[in-house]
Every structure is written in structure tokens, then in C-alpha cells.
Design a protein around this motif. Structure first.
Motif, mmCIF file in Angstrom:
data_model
loop_
_atom_site.group_PDB
_atom_site.id
_atom_site.type_symbol
_atom_site.label_atom_id
_atom_site.label_comp_id
_atom_site.label_asym_id
_atom_site.label_seq_id
_atom_site.Cartn_x
_atom_site.Cartn_y
_atom_site.Cartn_z
ATOM 1 N N UNK A 130 0.827 -1.196 0.000
ATOM 2 C CA UNK A 130 0.000 0.000 0.000
ATOM 3 C C UNK A 130 0.866 1.252 0.000
ATOM 4 N N UNK A 131 2.100 1.112 0.482
ATOM 5 C CA UNK A 131 3.056 2.226 0.459
ATOM 6 C C UNK A 131 4.293 1.878 -0.357
ATOM 7 N N UNK A 132 4.640 0.610 -0.365
ATOM 8 C CA UNK A 132 5.851 0.158 -1.051
ATOM 9 C C UNK A 132 5.479 -0.862 -2.116
ATOM 10 N N UNK A 133 5.978 -0.671 -3.310
ATOM 11 C CA UNK A 133 5.901 -1.692 -4.355
ATOM 12 C C UNK A 133 7.314 -2.164 -4.628
ATOM 13 N N UNK A 134 7.530 -3.445 -4.588
ATOM 14 C CA UNK A 134 8.861 -3.935 -4.927
ATOM 15 C C UNK A 134 8.773 -5.365 -5.446
ATOM 16 N N UNK A 135 9.917 -5.905 -5.809
ATOM 17 C CA UNK A 135 9.988 -7.241 -6.389
ATOM 18 C C UNK A 135 11.062 -8.023 -5.636
ATOM 19 N N UNK A 136 10.805 -9.308 -5.438
ATOM 20 C CA UNK A 136 11.856 -10.151 -4.858
ATOM 21 C C UNK A 136 12.995 -10.226 -5.860
ATOM 22 N N UNK A 145 12.805 -19.689 4.467
ATOM 23 C CA UNK A 145 13.125 -19.054 3.184
ATOM 24 C C UNK A 145 13.472 -17.601 3.459
ATOM 25 N N UNK A 146 14.586 -17.141 2.903
ATOM 26 C CA UNK A 146 14.966 -15.732 3.024
ATOM 27 C C UNK A 146 15.091 -15.163 1.612
ATOM 28 N N UNK A 147 14.288 -14.125 1.352
ATOM 29 C CA UNK A 147 14.313 -13.494 0.041
ATOM 30 C C UNK A 147 14.835 -12.078 0.171
ATOM 31 N N UNK A 148 15.585 -11.661 -0.827
ATOM 32 C CA UNK A 148 16.111 -10.296 -0.833
ATOM 33 C C UNK A 148 15.103 -9.366 -1.493
ATOM 34 N N UNK A 149 14.834 -8.242 -0.828
ATOM 35 C CA UNK A 149 14.024 -7.197 -1.451
ATOM 36 C C UNK A 149 14.857 -5.914 -1.506
ATOM 37 N N UNK A 150 14.642 -5.116 -2.551
ATOM 38 C CA UNK A 150 15.467 -3.917 -2.737
ATOM 39 C C UNK A 150 14.819 -2.667 -2.179
ATOM 40 N N UNK A 151 13.697 -2.862 -1.488
ATOM 41 C CA UNK A 151 13.091 -1.744 -0.771
ATOM 42 C C UNK A 151 12.683 -2.225 0.613
ATOM 43 N N UNK A 152 12.730 -1.323 1.569
ATOM 44 C CA UNK A 152 12.217 -1.627 2.899
ATOM 45 C C UNK A 152 10.694 -1.624 2.794
ATOM 46 N N UNK A 153 10.052 -2.681 3.306
ATOM 47 C CA UNK A 153 8.592 -2.777 3.212
ATOM 48 C C UNK A 153 7.966 -1.921 4.312
ATOM 49 N N UNK A 154 7.292 -0.867 3.913
ATOM 50 C CA UNK A 154 6.719 0.056 4.889
ATOM 51 C C UNK A 154 5.249 -0.286 5.136
ATOM 52 N N UNK A 155 4.903 -0.638 6.371
ATOM 53 C CA UNK A 155 3.506 -0.956 6.662
ATOM 54 C C UNK A 155 2.661 0.311 6.809
ATOM 55 N N UNK A 156 1.432 0.242 6.336
ATOM 56 C CA UNK A 156 0.509 1.374 6.483
ATOM 57 C C UNK A 156 0.389 1.780 7.943
ATOM 58 N N UNK A 157 0.432 0.790 8.830
ATOM 59 C CA UNK A 157 0.177 1.053 10.250
ATOM 60 C C UNK A 157 1.136 2.087 10.840
ATOM 61 N N UNK A 158 2.386 2.059 10.412
ATOM 62 C CA UNK A 158 3.369 2.988 10.981
ATOM 63 C C UNK A 158 3.364 4.320 10.236
ATOM 64 N N UNK A 159 3.192 4.252 8.910
ATOM 65 C CA UNK A 159 3.472 5.449 8.119
ATOM 66 C C UNK A 159 2.223 6.175 7.619
ATOM 67 N N UNK A 160 1.065 5.783 8.095
ATOM 68 C CA UNK A 160 -0.135 6.580 7.815
ATOM 69 C C UNK A 160 -0.749 6.954 9.159
ATOM 70 N N UNK A 161 -1.488 8.074 9.192
ATOM 71 C CA UNK A 161 -2.040 8.533 10.473
ATOM 72 C C UNK A 161 -2.910 7.468 11.127
#
Ligand SMILES: *[C@@H]1O[C@H](CO)[C@@H](O)[C@H](O)[C@H]1NC(C)=O
Ligand SMILES: *[C@@H]1O[C@H](CO)[C@@H](O)[C@H](O)[C@H]1NC(C)=O
Ligand SMILES: *[C@@H]1O[C@H](CO)[C@@H](O)[C@H](O)[C@H]1NC(C)=O
Length: 235
Positions: A157-163, A174-190
């Protein structure tokens, strides 16, 4: 006659006992092939070996989630899936994105990258969105996975990325690499308005010196306040 009966009876018991113990001993026969030894899996070790996850390692350690992970791997059969943001994922974030987080929010951010089930690369086609992460479930913790061809997209909802890579996989981790930090709505929206009036009353009460417990509760939210700053400084 009676003695003979007793004699043969005890033989019977003896054979019955013998038969039972041998068949019982045989019955839980292991499935063909040696059972794979499930030694302790150390997530930090794996990430260290892979390189390029220094910041994520520091976050796992400072939030003390690393020991949780290792004990969970030993205790559950569901396994774990970890989306590990690379160091460049963290450095491409705006500086103030993480510096304003409280310790609790930092824990939540890391937990948002951990799914409490093992998902192999081929299972992404069939997972049910949104995925449940360690941070929680529901509208404020959306983590959706969509696949097209061999690529796996993640959206929060805030971050779009690809494994971008598979760092590690066995049959339960399983550990997958992502090239963006996944930002949850809960922290970064009011947040929806909290029941503030109750807090206000306890605050006035807490002014009496013997209400030390309230002081402790008030402090916890900011306890790790400078965590990100400390991490940046390499502490
Ligand atoms: C996945 O992401 C790529 C690049 O952002 C985009 O081109 C593609 O349409 C996305 N696929 C799906 C299934 O969302
Ligand atoms: C995630 O998937 C659910 C269910 O398909 C959908 O309702 C929701 O809007 C999606 N959220 C994001 C951020 O893609
Ligand atoms: C993420 O992708 C969806 C669908 O492709 C798009 O609607 C949305 O604007 C994108 N969000 C961001 C933050 O790029």
C-alpha cells in the motif's frame, strides 16, 4: 497337572511378552531414507554470509528479534519466510523515514518483514493475500504478493517492490532479498484517533510521587527512541 498348567501358562506369557515387545519395537519403523537432521538454523549467520544485509542484521539484533527467530525455527513446523531488505534498500530511504520511529515501531517494522510460515518460491502463485506477518494482520498490515511469470511483486500500500534474489531456502526457512524496505501502512499513515481522555486523567494522577508505575508506562514508548540514531552511528 496344576504345575504343568502353570508351566505352560508362564511360557505363554513369556512368548506373548516377547512377541509384543518385538512387534512394538518394530512398528514405528522410520520412513525409508534417513530423516534429515534439523540442526539449529541461525538466521543472522545466513544473512552475514550473504553480505549486503548489515543494517537488517543490526535491526534484528537491537530489537532482539533474532533470538526469537532462531527459537521459532526450532519450535514450529510452519517455518518462516523473511523478506530481507538489502543495505541499499535502507540507504535509499529518506533519512527521516526511520529516525522518527519509536522502539516499538522499529520492532513492528522488522516484524513486518517476517511471515510465520514457510513459503517456497513456487508457492507465491497460490498464497492468499494479504499475508499475515509477525507485525499483525488486518487493513493496516497489508502485505500482498502477486506473481507474473517468474517475478514476485510485493505491495504494502506504500511500497511496491519485487523479490530480487533468494538468499537462502531449505524446507522450513526461506529468506528473500528485497530492494526496498517494506513500509507498513500502520506505521506510516495517520492512526485512527486513540481514546485520549483516559490517558489525560492518569497523567494528572501520576503527579503524586508514589505513582511510579505510571511513570514507567509512560516511558516505554520512547525507550528505544534514539535506536535508529544509534544504529546509524554503528553502535
Ligand atoms: C510487477 O512489478 C513490475 C515492475 O514494477 C511490473 O511491471 C509488473 O506489472 C508487476 N506485476 C504484477 C503482477 O503486479
Ligand atoms: C491486498 O489484497 C487484498 C485482497 O485481495 C486487497 O483487498 C487489498 O486492497 C490489497 N492491498 C494492497 C496494498 O495491494
Ligand atoms: C504500487 O502499484 C500499484 C498497482 O500497480 C499502484 O496503483 C500504486 O500507485 C503503486 N504504489 C506506489 C507507492 O508506487
Amino acid at each position: 497337572m496344576k504345575q504343568q498348567f502353570l508351566f505352560s501358562f508362564s511360557f505363554f506369557i513369556f512368548f506373548l511378552f516377547f512377541y509384543c515387545t518385538t512387534t512394538l519395537a518394530q512398528s514405528p519403523a522410520p520412513a525409508p531414507g534417513p530423516a534429515p537432521p534439523r540442526g539449529p538454523t541461525n538466521v543472522i549467520k545466513i544473512l552475514k554470509k550473504a553480505g549486503q544485509f548489515k543494517t537488517f542484521i543490526r535491526l534484528l539484533k537491537s530489537t532482539q528479534l533474532d533470538s526469537n527467530l532462531n527459537s521459532q525455527l526450532g519450535n514450529t513446523n510452519n517455518g518462516l519466510t523473511i523478506f530481507a531488505p538489502s543495505d541499499s534498500a535502507f540507504s535509499s530511504l529518506k533519512k527521516r523515514t526511520l529516525s522518527s520511529l519509536t522502539g516499538q515501531e522499529m520492532v513492528e517494522l522488522v516484524q513486518f518483514h517476517i511471515v510465520p510460515t514457510f513459503i517456497s518460491a513456487t508457492q507465491f502463485d497460490t498464497v492468499t493475500n494479504p499475508l499475515k506477518t509477525h507485525a499483525g494482520s488486518g487493513g493496516r498490515f497489508q502485505l500482498n504478493v502477486t506473481t507474473s511469470g517468474s517475478s514476485v511483486n510485493i505491495s504494502t500500500g506504500l511500497t511496491n517492490t519485487t523479490i530480487s534474489d533468494t538468499v537462502y531456502t531449505d524446507d522450513h526457512l526461506a529468506i528473500y532479498k528485497v530492494d526496498k524496505v517494506l513500509l507498513p501502512l500502520d506505521i506510516f499513515t495517520p492512526k485512527p484517533p486513540a481514546p485520549a481522555p483516559a490517558l489525560a486523567t492518569t497523567k494528572t494522577k501520576a503527579e503524586t510521587p508514589d505513582e511510579e508505575e505510571d511513570e514507567v508506562h509512560k516511558d516505554t514508548s520512547g525507550a528505544f527512541g534514539g535506536l535508529w540514531g544509534q544504529l546509524q552511528n554503528g553502535v
